[in-house]
Design an enzyme around this catalytic site. Structure first.
Site, short mmCIF file in Angstrom:
data_model
loop_
_atom_site.label_atom_id
_atom_site.label_comp_id
_atom_site.label_asym_id
_atom_site.label_seq_id
_atom_site.Cartn_x
_atom_site.Cartn_y
_atom_site.Cartn_z
N GLU A 92 -27.29 -16.11 -68.79
CA GLU A 92 -27.38 -15.63 -67.61
C GLU A 92 -28.36 -15.10 -66.88
O GLU A 92 -28.93 -15.50 -65.80
CB GLU A 92 -26.37 -15.64 -66.66
CG GLU A 92 -24.72 -16.66 -67.11
CD GLU A 92 -24.76 -17.85 -66.22
OE1 GLU A 92 -25.08 -18.58 -65.56
OE2 GLU A 92 -24.28 -19.18 -66.77
N SER B 61 -21.88 -54.24 -82.50
CA SER B 61 -22.79 -55.24 -81.93
C SER B 61 -22.39 -55.82 -80.82
O SER B 61 -23.65 -56.05 -80.10
CB SER B 61 -21.94 -57.15 -82.25
OG SER B 61 -22.38 -57.65 -83.84
#
Length: 718
Positions: free
Chosen positions: A102, A374
């Site tokens: 941080e 598919s």
């Protein structure tokens, strides 16, 4: 005399010019003074109106989430689960993990870090991305403890001045302690002690390095990186934290590698009460926290108006009860799992979302990246249409080999010459692979990306730029939300609208702080979208998706992956698109379930249940589309309205049917290699590049490198 007259005239001209310049300078100075005065006034007002470090904090107010009709879905309570702890009890590994991730210069700056801000700006400009942001830990503490999450200049000024005050008033250890006790970690947990107990069932001082790195990674997006709801994402984020710790010298690479492989044992999950539309509300909360912060969501009394229709949501949850149960895994979760998400394609509104069976917190509709099988094929056929093919173009469905891969159809048979329409309706693998090679791999990926699939991998040693992707063999997979949104482009005549769950957010004072405006972009030619949609209507009336038909004009596609690990049905009407996914979390086998069976049945149950909300209508045909006739038997153009064996076929432009194109059989990939066996026809992208170029020109028949053995629906029914 003449010279004197000329000089007088010249002086006369210069006087107005000097006066104009003088006026301009004075006006500029006055303007600058006004701007500086206004700026100083704004700065002074911002400082005077900012909260005192000793001031009262407003009482917490619960937020509310409403559906599209104004019905209350749930209330987000403001109760905080917080157990403050001394920094002396926080392991050094956890302290260092926060600092490295941080605020790497935490011990060097005085509350605001100009170098960190410039680094973050540079990262955004170059689009490389860094793990630490521009805000310091002190700024985050000031924002979360005393300010709102508003993205305004006033708030940023107040944040900076408060940070400087905090640094003067407290030591670095005190600031770090307050930060770690205040920050939100998801699952209602505030502070590192509570997070340690919620996620790992232990006190913070007992955390090991692997657990420290995972805890430190959560605040970036608490709901998304919560290990109880998304362990995969949490592990990935843990790896980033460990890399940062190595980068800044807090641990060595050996320790980081060991931590990555350390088994994560999560605490037992407490039983939770059922919440209406639980997965959807969790998704909304995640979006809100990422945008406004946890305190705004849990304390600021927001009124959040969403796109969800509770009646449609109930139909979706009822339809998902059709999921079979094969087993219960070690975590007590029934398998297989499933997901359903429904979107209105014209405005992007998410109308229903089910992310699983409801007995866990992992939202599969949004977070599960699964192989589409598919269901990915429509992108191939769209690329072919954009390359000049028509639904009547003939493809040779015959044996072919690419390196060590010989794709086959589900029934291991070949049909010879078939039309492109038939190939899509029957989900023929071999014909689709040949079509992808003819139309171009990059063109297929380009349209998938433009239509909303963001998970494609376009560079690196393992990527999606190969023929296996034409059958849905992707490196990462797709999410139900994104593939539903992508199909929505076809339903919306080629226009993409970003999906959204939120239409308006109002604060406790009645001020509108967010209002959704649809973001539209034309990404597909409307004629191409209509042609593909018409072919996909045939999937449901004549092909693998007949189980989804419910009496209205609908289009869609089935999808089933290798060994039946994933089964899909994605379909749409002109007004609603829905995606249904079925699979095991492991993943495990589905014992023969295909996209045309259970997923199609669930899709039909949902769509028929909500059909009365929309007027029954067919897809709008763009101008320039004409009809002709095509034989179903041999795929050749016969244009014979008296032929009983023929049926309607659609073509683009003109009154005469488009000439039939034949996609030739592809030679073995050895033709694409030099005498040393190296491939000479590969497509590559520069390192770090994650966007495809514009699609190749029509008719581009670029030869693509043969793919490795795929992970798609090779030989499986769709």
């Amino acid at each position: 005399m003449q010279d004197k007259n000329n000089e007088n005239q010249e002086n006369s001209r210069r006087r107005p010019q000097k006066k104009s310049r003088r006026f301009a300078i004075i006006a500029t100075l006055v303007f600058l003074v006004m701007v500086m005065g206004a700026g100083l006034g704004f700065l002074t007002a911002s400082i005077h109106t900012m909260p005192s470090l000793k001031g009262d904090i407003r009482p917490a107010v619960s937020s509310q989430i409403f559906d599209a009709n104004g019905k209350l879905i749930t209330t987000i309570h403001s109760v905080e689960n917080r157990l403050p702890t001394s920094i002396n009890k926080v392991p050094k590994n956890l302290q260092h993990a926060f600092i490295a991730t941080e605020d790497a210069r935490f011990y060097q700056h005085s509350g605001v870090d100009p170098r960190g801000i410039l680094r973050a700006v540079w990262s955004n400009l170059t689009d490389k991305g860094i793990s630490e942001g521009g805000s310091t830990i002190t700024q985050q503490l000031a924002r979360n403890a005393l300010l709102s999450q508003d993205q305004t200049i006033k708030r940023k000024i107040q944040e900076a001045f408060l940070s400087l005050q905090i640094e003067r008033q407290y030591s670095k250890d005190e600031i770090l302690e307050m930060y770690m006790n205040h920050i939100y970690f998801g699952q209602g947990a505030y502070g590192v002690q509570t997070a340690a107990q919620v996620y790992f069932g232990k006190n913070v001082e007992d955390l090991n390095l692997a657990e420290c790195a995972m805890i430190a990674g959560i605040p970036k997006s608490p709901n998304y990186y919560s290990p109880t709801s998304n362990l995969k994402a949490a592990k990935e984020r843990q790896g980033v934290v460990l890399e940062q710790m190595v980068k800044y010298g807090y641990i060595d690479s050996v320790s980081a590698a060991k931590a990555r492989t350390t088994e994560i044992k999560l605490a037992a999950r407490p039983k939770t009460t059922t919440t209406p539309a639980a997965y959807f509300t969790d998704y909304v909360i995640q979006v809100l926290i990422d945008k406004y912060g946890a305190d705004a969501v849990y304390k600021d009394g927001l009124k959040v108006y969403t796109t969800l229709d509770l009646e449609m949501q109930n139909k979706a949850e009822e339809a998902m009860k059709k999921l079979p149960t094969m087993k219960t895994d070690d975590n007590g979760i029934k398998q297989p799992q499933g997901a359903l998400v429904a979107i209105e394609p014209h405005n992007g509104h998410i109308k229903a979302m089910v992310g699983g069976r409801g007995n866990d917190q992992f939202n599969r509709a949004v977070l599960a990246e699964r192989q589409p099988g598919s269901a990915f094929k429509p992108f191939v056929y769209l690329a072919a249409i954009e390359s000049g093919f028509t639904p009547a173009s003939v493809i040779s469905d015959s044996p072919v080999t690419f390196g060590n891969w010989s794709p086959v159809n589900y029934d291991r048979s070949f049909r010879g010459s078939v039309t492109m329409r038939t190939a899509l309706e029957q989900s023929l693998n071999v014909a689709t692979v040949k079509l992808a090679q003819q139309a171009g791999i990059d063109k297929t990926l380009y349209y998938a990306q433009q239509m909303g699939i963001s998970t494609l991998v376009l560079d690196g040693n393992t990527n999606d730029r190969n023929l296996a992707m034409s059958l849905g063999g992707l490196t990462r997979g797709v999410t139900p939300l994104e593939i539903a949104s992508a199909y929505g482009v076809l339903a919306n005549n080629g226009v993409r609208v970003e999906p959204t769950a939120i239409v308006k957010v109002i604060d406790r004072n009645g001020k509108v702080i967010e209002e959704y405006v649809p973001k539209e972009k034309v990404v597909v030619n409307e004629r191409s979208a209509f042609l593909l949609t018409d072919m996909m209507k045939g999937v449901i009336t004549n092909g693998t998706g007949t189980g989804a038909y419910f009496g209205r004009p609908v289009a869609g596609k089935t999808g089933t992956t290798s060994d039946y690990r994933d089964a899909w049905f994605v379909g749409f009407t002109p007004d609603l698109v829905a995606a249904v996914w079925l699979g095991c979390d492991n993943p495990d086998y589905l014992n023969g379930i295909t996209g045309g069976t259970v997923p199609a049945s669930i899709w039909k149950s949902f769509m028929s249940g909500v059909a009365d909300k929309y007027v029954a209508r067919d897809f709008v045909k763009p101008s320039g589309i004409v009809a002709a006739r095509v034989s179903d038997k041999d795929g050749l153009l016969v244009n014979d309205p008296n032929n009983k064996d023929s049926r309607s076929e659609i073509f683009v432009d003109g009154t005469q049917p488009t000439k039939v194109s034949t996609v030739p059989a592809t030679k073995d990939s050895k033709d694409n290699k030099d005498d040393k066996g190296k491939n000479t026809n590969t497509d590559s992208t520069p390192a770090g590049e994650q966007t495809l170029p514009p699609p190749p020109a029509k008719g581009d028949n670029t030869t693509i490198a043969p793919p490795p053995p795929p992970k798609p629906n090779d030989g499986k029914k769709n």
